[in-house]
Design an enzyme around this catalytic site. Structure first.
Site, PDB file in Angstrom:
ATOM      1  N   GLU A  87       0.848  -1.201   0.000  1.00 55.92           N
ATOM      2  CA  GLU A  87       0.000   0.000   0.000  1.00 55.92           C
ATOM      3  C   GLU A  87       0.883   1.250   0.000  1.00 55.92           C
ATOM      4  O   GLU A  87       1.803   1.365   0.809  1.00 55.92           O
ATOM      5  CB  GLU A  87      -0.922  -0.017   1.228  1.00 55.92           C
ATOM      6  CG  GLU A  87      -1.591   1.300   1.565  1.00 55.92           C
ATOM      7  CD  GLU A  87      -2.452   1.903   0.447  1.00 55.92           C
ATOM      8  OE1 GLU A  87      -3.200   1.155  -0.203  1.00 55.92           O
ATOM      9  OE2 GLU A  87      -2.345   3.138   0.229  1.00 55.92           O
ATOM     10  N   TYR A 134     -28.218   8.307   4.746  1.00 57.09           N
ATOM     11  CA  TYR A 134     -28.572   7.093   5.494  1.00 57.09           C
ATOM     12  C   TYR A 134     -27.738   7.056   6.776  1.00 57.09           C
ATOM     13  O   TYR A 134     -26.664   7.654   6.849  1.00 57.09           O
ATOM     14  CB  TYR A 134     -28.326   5.823   4.652  1.00 57.09           C
ATOM     15  CG  TYR A 134     -27.023   5.801   3.883  1.00 57.09           C
ATOM     16  CD1 TYR A 134     -25.834   5.409   4.483  1.00 57.09           C
ATOM     17  CD2 TYR A 134     -26.987   6.181   2.538  1.00 57.09           C
ATOM     18  CE1 TYR A 134     -24.646   5.379   3.761  1.00 57.09           C
ATOM     19  CE2 TYR A 134     -25.803   6.162   1.818  1.00 57.09           C
ATOM     20  CZ  TYR A 134     -24.630   5.762   2.440  1.00 57.09           C
ATOM     21  OH  TYR A 134     -23.456   5.739   1.725  1.00 57.09           O
ATOM     22  N   ASP A 173     -11.645  -0.526  -8.591  1.00 57.81           N
ATOM     23  CA  ASP A 173     -11.683   0.740  -9.335  1.00 57.81           C
ATOM     24  C   ASP A 173     -10.580   0.830 -10.392  1.00 57.81           C
ATOM     25  O   ASP A 173     -10.735   1.536 -11.388  1.00 57.81           O
ATOM     26  CB  ASP A 173     -11.537   1.936  -8.382  1.00 57.81           C
ATOM     27  CG  ASP A 173     -12.847   2.307  -7.699  1.00 57.81           C
ATOM     28  OD1 ASP A 173     -13.826   1.543  -7.835  1.00 57.81           O
ATOM     29  OD2 ASP A 173     -12.883   3.355  -7.026  1.00 57.81           O
ATOM     30  N   ARG A 217     -17.256   4.160   5.333  1.00 67.46           N
ATOM     31  CA  ARG A 217     -16.164   3.484   4.627  1.00 67.46           C
ATOM     32  C   ARG A 217     -15.040   3.096   5.576  1.00 67.46           C
ATOM     33  O   ARG A 217     -14.452   2.025   5.466  1.00 67.46           O
ATOM     34  CB  ARG A 217     -15.627   4.377   3.510  1.00 67.46           C
ATOM     35  CG  ARG A 217     -14.503   3.717   2.730  1.00 67.46           C
ATOM     36  CD  ARG A 217     -13.926   4.655   1.701  1.00 67.46           C
ATOM     37  NE  ARG A 217     -12.812   4.031   1.012  1.00 67.46           N
ATOM     38  CZ  ARG A 217     -11.576   3.967   1.488  1.00 67.46           C
ATOM     39  NH1 ARG A 217     -11.286   4.484   2.674  1.00 67.46           N
ATOM     40  NH2 ARG A 217     -10.631   3.365   0.800  1.00 67.46           N
TER      41      ARG A 217
HETATM   42  C1  LIG Z   1      -9.385   7.764   0.801  1.00 66.66           C
HETATM   43  C2  LIG Z   1     -10.590   7.195   0.096  1.00 66.66           C
HETATM   44  C3  LIG Z   1     -11.868   7.632   0.469  1.00 66.66           C
HETATM   45  C4  LIG Z   1     -12.998   7.114  -0.190  1.00 66.66           C
HETATM   46  N1  LIG Z   1     -14.229   7.539   0.202  1.00 66.66           N
HETATM   47  C5  LIG Z   1     -15.332   6.978  -0.332  1.00 66.66           C
HETATM   48  C6  LIG Z   1     -16.627   7.343   0.131  1.00 66.66           C
HETATM   49  O1  LIG Z   1     -16.768   8.195   1.014  1.00 66.66           O
HETATM   50  N2  LIG Z   1     -17.719   6.754  -0.442  1.00 66.66           N
HETATM   51  C7  LIG Z   1     -17.571   5.803  -1.434  1.00 66.66           C
HETATM   52  O2  LIG Z   1     -18.581   5.262  -1.918  1.00 66.66           O
HETATM   53  N3  LIG Z   1     -16.363   5.439  -1.889  1.00 66.66           N
HETATM   54  C8  LIG Z   1     -15.244   5.998  -1.354  1.00 66.66           C
HETATM   55  N4  LIG Z   1     -14.027   5.610  -1.792  1.00 66.66           N
HETATM   56  C9  LIG Z   1     -13.943   4.676  -2.925  1.00 66.66           C
HETATM   57  C10 LIG Z   1     -14.259   3.294  -2.626  1.00 66.66           C
HETATM   58  O3  LIG Z   1     -13.578   2.877  -1.483  1.00 66.66           O
HETATM   59  C11 LIG Z   1     -13.821   2.531  -3.868  1.00 66.66           C
HETATM   60  O4  LIG Z   1     -14.583   2.954  -4.992  1.00 66.66           O
HETATM   61  C12 LIG Z   1     -14.087   1.094  -3.798  1.00 66.66           C
HETATM   62  O5  LIG Z   1     -14.067   0.604  -2.532  1.00 66.66           O
HETATM   63  C13 LIG Z   1     -13.125   0.330  -4.700  1.00 66.66           C
HETATM   64  O6  LIG Z   1     -11.973   0.073  -3.952  1.00 66.66           O
HETATM   65  P1  LIG Z   1     -10.550  -0.158  -4.568  1.00 66.66           P
HETATM   66  O7  LIG Z   1      -9.813  -0.938  -3.524  1.00 66.66           O
HETATM   67  O8  LIG Z   1     -10.625  -0.708  -5.933  1.00 66.66           O
HETATM   68  O9  LIG Z   1      -9.920   1.300  -4.726  1.00 66.66           O
HETATM   69  P2  LIG Z   1      -9.518   2.362  -3.595  1.00 66.66           P
HETATM   70  O10 LIG Z   1     -10.429   2.296  -2.450  1.00 66.66           O
HETATM   71  O11 LIG Z   1      -9.339   3.649  -4.286  1.00 66.66           O
HETATM   72  O12 LIG Z   1      -8.094   1.828  -3.087  1.00 66.66           O
HETATM   73  C14 LIG Z   1      -6.900   1.928  -3.864  1.00 66.66           C
HETATM   74  C15 LIG Z   1      -5.708   1.846  -2.917  1.00 66.66           C
HETATM   75  O13 LIG Z   1      -4.515   1.761  -3.698  1.00 66.66           O
HETATM   76  C16 LIG Z   1      -3.517   2.600  -3.130  1.00 66.66           C
HETATM   77  N5  LIG Z   1      -2.550   2.920  -4.196  1.00 66.66           N
HETATM   78  C17 LIG Z   1      -2.666   3.796  -5.222  1.00 66.66           C
HETATM   79  N6  LIG Z   1      -1.587   3.740  -6.025  1.00 66.66           N
HETATM   80  C18 LIG Z   1      -0.759   2.806  -5.485  1.00 66.66           C
HETATM   81  C19 LIG Z   1       0.531   2.287  -5.875  1.00 66.66           C
HETATM   82  N7  LIG Z   1       1.186   2.714  -6.961  1.00 66.66           N
HETATM   83  N8  LIG Z   1       1.102   1.326  -5.091  1.00 66.66           N
HETATM   84  C20 LIG Z   1       0.467   0.862  -3.974  1.00 66.66           C
HETATM   85  N9  LIG Z   1      -0.753   1.336  -3.568  1.00 66.66           N
HETATM   86  C21 LIG Z   1      -1.354   2.272  -4.326  1.00 66.66           C
HETATM   87  C22 LIG Z   1      -4.332   3.784  -2.606  1.00 66.66           C
HETATM   88  O14 LIG Z   1      -3.625   4.496  -1.631  1.00 66.66           O
HETATM   89  C23 LIG Z   1      -5.578   3.096  -2.049  1.00 66.66           C
HETATM   90  O15 LIG Z   1      -5.410   2.690  -0.715  1.00 66.66           O
HETATM   91  C24 LIG Z   1     -12.853   6.129  -1.215  1.00 66.66           C
HETATM   92  C25 LIG Z   1     -11.559   5.687  -1.586  1.00 66.66           C
HETATM   93  C26 LIG Z   1     -10.430   6.205  -0.933  1.00 66.66           C
HETATM   94  C27 LIG Z   1      -9.027   5.711  -1.322  1.00 66.66           C
END
Ligand SMILES: Cc1cc2nc3c(=O)[nH]c(=O)nc-3n(C[C@H](O)[C@H](O)[C@H](O)COP(=O)(O)OP(=O)(O)OC[C@H]3O[C@@H](n4cnc5c(N)ncnc54)[C@H](O)[C@@H]3O)c2cc1C
Length: 418
Positions: free
Chosen positions: A57, A240, A317, A131
């Site tokens: 991370e 909610y 994402d 979240r």
């Molecule tokens: C800080 C934050 C707040 C959010 N708030 C909300 C919210 O309020 N409501 C909502 O619906 N959704 C929110 N989301 C989005 C939601 O969590 C995501 O759409 C969903 O859960 C998909 O998750 P994901 O793990 O694919 O992506 P993300 O949740 O975006 O996680 C991606 C992770 O990868 C890490 N990362 C990025 N680049 C690198 C790299 N090069 N090397 C290592 N790590 C890296 C980031 O720091 C992050 O922790 C938020 C996301 C984040 C990061």
């Protein structure tokens, strides 16, 4: 050792780290770049199938960021399967209904059943959570699992692979080996754009602005245990209860010409009230009592055709940032996690093929959800005569029948394609 390089992502520190790295016998682990909801749930799903992983991370610590997340039965079923639902239960809300109201007049349009009705229909509840609470239970479960290791402060920046292994290095010059790399690095995924698909998300012209309000600050109208959506031309508001009912999460989606790339850009206290269309008095009162609004600009990206390259695959994402009109972003990442773990468990001897089979399973489903979500957004934001027709349909259609249209969404189980 020498690994043929894929596209270098960053600086010479990382290149040098790849060149001098040795696998130290750890090349059977799956590397996961990104410790968000997608990355952590993937690690847990792999561990359940006896597969070790290392989550890398970028952030040096997990901050308690974000606001509300809705978890339909297709998501809560996975949390049960991952063994984290019991730890989360005390922190979630289980709303009884999804109420839809006209934003300008406040008129009630429909009240669709959630609560026991949806649990009985799909065998898992509809939850709403902060979240940070969901992320915290996943992170705690990952830390407690001997098959999962976690490195914070590791930004994946250089990747190389051969037909046996993949190697990932950070800008700081640290490197790790694994049998596969799962890029779960979020909507702005550097790994996606450099290694698999170079299209970048585009600002949709809309922002989601969010806040969390303590229960004791809430006007009496807003103490109900339900998800409420208020519809306006070109805007909507959702709220909610979260944090076990002690807070209310509110999200306002509206047209915006400012564009931020972070999740938590601060917004001036009066900005929402000033930029909202004229709205019903109770909602105005709620908006006025919300502290500390944060903006996230909504990004749109067509679901890429390819999610994999050799031993590398995108997830969550990074693979498919869906618009939030269906509240399914986090749940799609959870679905990806179990589908990916199943594919790797089925073909441990052929990682590239396992990753392609994961893509084949998931892409049609995600395309369907992304299309439905965009369509929902269009319907939410109708104006004029079209909004009048929409409101009539909502008013007179049986609420259970309206909700049953989403059986394909909420009834998903691991192994289902769409
Ligand atoms: C800080 C934050 C707040 C959010 N708030 C909300 C919210 O309020 N409501 C909502 O619906 N959704 C929110 N989301 C989005 C939601 O969590 C995501 O759409 C969903 O859960 C998909 O998750 P994901 O793990 O694919 O992506 P993300 O949740 O975006 O996680 C991606 C992770 O990868 C890490 N990362 C990025 N680049 C690198 C790299 N090069 N090397 C290592 N790590 C890296 C980031 O720091 C992050 O922790 C938020 C996301 C984040 C990061």
């Amino acid at each position: 050792m020498s690994l043929p390089q894929l596209d270098p992502l960053a600086n010479s520190n990382a290149e040098a780290a790849v060149a001098r790295a040795h696998d130290g016998g750890c090349a059977d682990r799956v590397l996961i770049a990104g410790g968000g909801i997608g990355g952590l749930s993937t690690a847990l799903a792999l561990a359940q199938r006896g597969i070790a992983s290392h989550v890398l991370e970028r952030r040096p610590a997990f901050h308690e960021e974000g606001a509300g997340i809705q978890l339909g039965p297709n998501g809560t079923r996975i949390l049960q399967h991952l063994g984290v639902a019991d730890a989360l239960r005390a922190r979630v809300g289980e709303p009884e209904a999804l109420s839809v109201r006209d934003g300008a007049s406040g008129a009630k349009l429909t009240r669709m059943p959630l609560g026991e009705w949806i649990t009985a229909r799909h065998g898992a509840p509809y939850w709403v959570a902060h979240r940070k609470d969901l992320h915290a239970v996943l992170a705690d479960a990952a830390r407690a699992n001997p098959l999962i290791s976690l490195s914070l402060g590791f930004g994946a920046s250089q990747v190389a692979s051969d037909d046996q292994r993949v190697c990932v290095a950070s800008d700081a010059g640290e490197a790790h080996f694994g049998s596969a790399l799962i890029a779960a690095d979020g909507v702005w995924s550097g790994l996606r754009t450099k290694l698999i698909d170079d299209s970048k998300p585009r600002f949709s012209g809309k922002s989601a602005v969010r806040s969390v309000i303590a229960r004791e600050e809430l006007p009496a109208d807003f103490l109900r245990n339900e998800v409420t959506i208020w519809l306006f031309p070109q805007a909507h508001v959702v709220h909610y209860p979260v944090s076990g009912g002690t807070e209310l999460a509110i999200i306002v989606v509206l047209d915006d010409d400012r564009h931020d790339t972070d999740w938590s850009a601060a917004v001036a206290p009066d900005w929402v009230a000033q930029n909202m269309p004229a709205c019903a008095a109770p909602l105005q009162a709620l908006i006025r009592c919300a502290p500390a609004w944060k903006r996230w600009s909504l990004q749109s990206l067509p679901v890429p055709g390819e999610w994999t390259r050799g031993r590398i695959a995108l997830l969550g994402d990074a693979a498919h940032p869906v618009m939030p009109f269906f509240a399914q972003g986090a749940v799609m990442a959870l679905e990806d996690a179990v589908a990916l773990a199943d594919a790797l468990a089925l073909r441990p001897d052929n990682v590239p093929q396992a990753l392609r089979s994961y893509q084949r399973m998931r892409r049609p489903r995600v395309v369907r959800v992304a299309d439905a979500s965009r369509n929902n957004g269009r319907i939410y934001h109708l104006g004029g005569a079209s909004a009048v027709v929409r409101n009539l349909v909502l008013r007179y259609a049986p609420p259970e029948r309206l909700m049953a249209r989403y059986d394909w969404l909420y009834g998903w189980k691991a192994g289902d394609q769409v």
